[in-house]
Design a protein around this motif. Structure first.
Motif, PDB file in Angstrom:
ATOM      1  N   CYS A  58       0.818  -1.212   0.000  1.00  0.00           N
ATOM      2  CA  CYS A  58       0.000   0.000   0.000  1.00  0.00           C
ATOM      3  C   CYS A  58       0.853   1.264   0.000  1.00  0.00           C
ATOM      4  N   VAL A  86      -7.435   3.076  -2.041  1.00  0.00           N
ATOM      5  CA  VAL A  86      -7.349   1.958  -1.095  1.00  0.00           C
ATOM      6  C   VAL A  86      -7.786   2.385   0.304  1.00  0.00           C
ATOM      7  N   LEU A 163      -9.735  -1.202  -3.256  1.00  0.00           N
ATOM      8  CA  LEU A 163      -8.932  -2.245  -2.624  1.00  0.00           C
ATOM      9  C   LEU A 163      -8.840  -1.957  -1.137  1.00  0.00           C
TER      10      LEU A 163
END
Length: 322
Positions: A58, A86, A163
Motif C-alpha cells: 500500500c 485503497v 482495494l
C-alpha cells in the motif's frame, strides 16, 4: 519486471518483493498475483512478514528490492495516487480514542476530502451498515473490541476504496463478532471491492477465495484452500484411542510420521505421502508397540494440516542446512 500490459484482471502484482531490516529479512523474494473482486489471505504466525508485506503493497514502506503494481499504479513511485483508491485497517485500533464515533467518521471523511454532499450520504450509510447508530456520541476509547472493529471498518471504507487492506483485523474480538465481520467483507466483495487480509486464524483463512502461506518472510504455499489441501505433501490420519498421549509419544519416534496433534481423545497424524496404506502401517506399528487402538482413518487434509506441513518442511530444510 512487471509491464503495463501484464494481467489487467489483477489488483496486485509483485515480483521479487524483498524487505530487510539490517540483519533481518522480513520478506524474501515474494511473487504475488492477486485478482480483483476476491478476498485474498495472508496466513502465517507472528513474525512471518504479513504486516511488512501489506505496508509495502500500500506504499507505506519502501521495499529493498522488487517490483509492485497495485490497481495499475507503480508502487512506491505512485503511492500518493494509490491512497485515494485503497483503505487500510490496522491490527491495532488507530482512530482517535478521545473523539466520539461521529467525530471520528467526520474527521476521516475530511481526510479523504469527501464533499459535503458525499459526507451527508456516506456517513449515515456507514453508520447504518455497521450498526453504529447507538454509539455516535460515545467516545471511541470506551467502545468494546467488536464496536471498535466496526467503526474502523466504516472509516476505512468511507471513500469507497477499490482495494481494502486488513492487517489481522479480528485479533481482539470474540467469535460472534468475527463471523459478523466476515459477512461484511463478503458484502463489500459483492459490490466490487478487492480485499487483502492477513490472519493467523485457520477458520478465517478457509473463508478466503485464495491465500498465501508465509513463513519467516518466504512464500511456502499459495492457491485456493482446496488446491492447498489437495497438494499437501503428506497423508493425514485420525486416530482414536483410550490413551492418545502414549500413542502420540510413540508415533513421534517413527520416521514415517511428520507430526501429531491431540484433539480431545483423538490424534491428528501426518505421515509421509509416499507410505502406501498409511492406516495399516500406522495401526500395525501402534499395536506392535503394545498400545491399544480403537480406530485409524485417513481423512482429507485441513488448511491447518497444510500450514503445519509447509512450515515443517521449511524448518527441516533449515535444520539440514545448518
Amino acid at each position: 519486471m512487471i509491464t503495463d500490459s501484464a494481467q489487467p484482471g489483477l489488483a496486485i502484482q509483485a515480483r521479487g518483493l524483498t524487505k530487510d531490516f539490517g540483519n533481518v529479512v522480513a520478506v524474501n523474494n515474494l511473487d504475488l498475483d492477486i485478482p480483483r473482486g476476491r478476498i485474498y489471505g495472508f496466513l502465517g504466525p507472528n513474525g512471518s512478514g504479513k504486516s511488512t508485506c501489506i505496508r509495502m503493497l500500500c506504499g507505506l514502506l519502501t521495499p529493498t528490492a522488487g517490483n509492485i503494481r497495485v490497481l495499475g499504479l507503480e508502487i512506491p513511485k505512485q503511492a500518493e495516487a494509490l491512497r485515494r483508491k485503497v483503505g487500510y485497517m490496522t491490527q491495532k485500533f488507530s482512530l482517535f480514542e478521545d473523539l466520539t464515533v461521529s467525530e471520528n467518521l467526520s474527521f476521516i471523511a475530511n481526510i479523504y476530502t469527501l464533499t459535503r454532499m458525499e459526507q451527508k450520504t456516506r456517513i449515515p450509510a456507514a453508520v447504518e451498515r455497521y450498526e453504529l447508530g447507538r454509539l455516535l456520541k460515545q467516545r471511541a476509547g470506551t467502545l468494546s473490541g467488536g464496536q471498535k472493529q466496526r467503526l474502523a471498518l466504516a472509516a476505512a471504507t468511507l471513500h469507497e476504496p477499490e482495494l481494502l487492506f486488513l492487517d489481522e483485523p479480528t485479533s481482539a474480538v470474540d467469535p460472534e463478532n468475527r463471523r459478523a465481520f466476515w459477512e461484511s467483507l463478503f458484502d463489500l466483495i459483492a459490490e466490487g471491492t478487492t480485499i487483502l487480509v492477513s490472519t493467523h486464524y485457520m477458520d478465517e483463512a478457509e473463508r478466503c477465495h485464495a491465500l498465501a502461506i508465509l513463513d519467516l518472510g518466504v512464500l511456502v504455499a499459495a492457491g485456493t484452500p482446496d488446491e492447498l489441501s489437495d497438494g499437501i505433501e503428506a497423508s493425514v490420519l485420525v486416530i482414536e484411542a483410550g490413551e492418545p498421549r502414549k500413542i502420540a509419544h510413540f508415533l513421534e519416534t517413527q520416521e514415517f510420521v511428520h507430526s501429531t496433534a491431540q484433539i480431545g481423545n483423538t490424534l491428528r497424524v501426518m505421515v509421509d505421502r509416499e507410505v502406501e496404506n498409511p492406516t495399516e502401517v500406522a495401526s500395525q506399528a501402534i499395536r506392535a508397540a503394545g498400545l491399544e487402538l480403537a480406530s485409524c482413518e485417513k481423512v482429507h487434509p485441513s488448511l491447518e494440516d497444510v500450514f503445519v506441513a509447509s512450515t515443517q518442511a521449511r524448518k527441516a530444510a533449515r535444520d539440514h542446512a545448518a
